[in-house]
Design an enzyme around this catalytic site. Structure first.
Site: not given
Ligand code: DGL
Length: 267
Positions: A13-14, A45-46, A77, A155, A191, A193
């Site tokens: 993933d990022s 990345y988004g 991702c 995050e 997503c 996340h």
């Protein structure tokens, strides 16, 4: 091809989002060796262009496969999968599992026939999402919204930082405030996340709504693709590998350890 018991599964993933995909996979295959890779130098990345992602992701996966020799790679991702999955498959000679928005289950579960797709800006504009919506939700209003702030919230949560509840409220209102949005009863967390902040989203919802994502389905897919392969007898320590390691990644150590990732490597 013979597979060694300690050959890992690689998740990519990022950032930390892929941990929401790793968790159900680890529950299904508890002794699998895990390498969790995050492109911290390329995060987020988004907000990147399709060309940037399509150039970056296959090259990184190539380097990771060379170094860790995984039995299978999971692009954990949605942004990278909806843009670069075909390029990655073409570049690697191991099975590659992608993460695509869980539009099918949302369409099956929605009673009001209005559901939302909450992803990154890059994901929600993909033709792939148009195709899934046409295929599974043709009789539904499918609302879309991209939120970069919600990615940052996830995050921050995993770094143990205090969270602003307004971020989750704003992300949901990006969907609810569109025509028909007051009837929305399901939200696709498109997503990786976002399942990490599902609690915050549920708390911010002005009326009850369900949240769906692809984690369980991906765990089943990994089990299917690896059936018959040998695994270590006892859980093996996992590795987190980052393209940049600074104080942000150091702050993630306790969260990473709770997912069985005890060591940090730099790529
Ligand atoms: N976790 C990612 C996804 O599923 C991307 C987040 C980002 O880097 O913007 O789309």
């Amino acid at each position: 091809m013979t597979v060694a018991p300690d050959a890992p599964i690689l998740f990519f993933d990022s950032g930390v989002g892929g941990l929401s995909i790793l968790a159900p996979a680890r529950a299904a295959l508890p002794t699998a060796r895990i390498v969790y890779a995050a492109d911290s130098a390329g995060f987020p990345y988004g907000t990147k262009s399709e060309a940037e992602i399509a150039a970056r992701v296959p090259a990184l996966l190539g380097r990771l496969v060379e170094r860790y020799r995984p039995r299978l790679a999971v692009i954990a991702c949605n942004t990278a999968s909806t843009i670069a999955l075909q390029h990655v498959r073409a570049a690697l000679d191991i099975p590659v599992v992608g993460t695509v928005p869980a539009i099918k289950p949302a369409a099956l579960l929605s009673k009001s026939r209005v559901f939302g797709v909450l992803g990154t800006d890059a994901t929600v504009r993909q033709p792939y999402v148009d195709r899934l919506a046409a295929e599974h939700g043709a009789d539904c209003i499918v609302l879309r919204h991209g939120s970069a702030a919600l990615v940052q919230l996830a995050e921050a949560k995993l770094r143990g930082e205090p969270l602003d509840p307004q971020v989750a409220r704003d992300a949901l209102h990006g969907l609810i405030d569109q025509p028909g949005g007051d009837r929305m009863d399901m939200v696709v967390l498109a997503c990786t996340h976002f399942p990490l902040v599902e609690q915050e989203l549920a708390a911010a919802a002005p009326h009850p709504m369900g949240f769906v994502h692809g984690g369980e389905g991906i765990a089943r897919r990994i089990q299917y693709l690896t059936q018959g392969q040998p695994w270590p007898d006892a859980p093996a320590p996992g590795i987190a590998v980052f393209t940049r390691v600074d104080e942000k990644q150091e702050a993630l150590r306790p969260a990473l350890a709770s997912y069985g990732l005890d060591r940090i490597d730099a790529l």
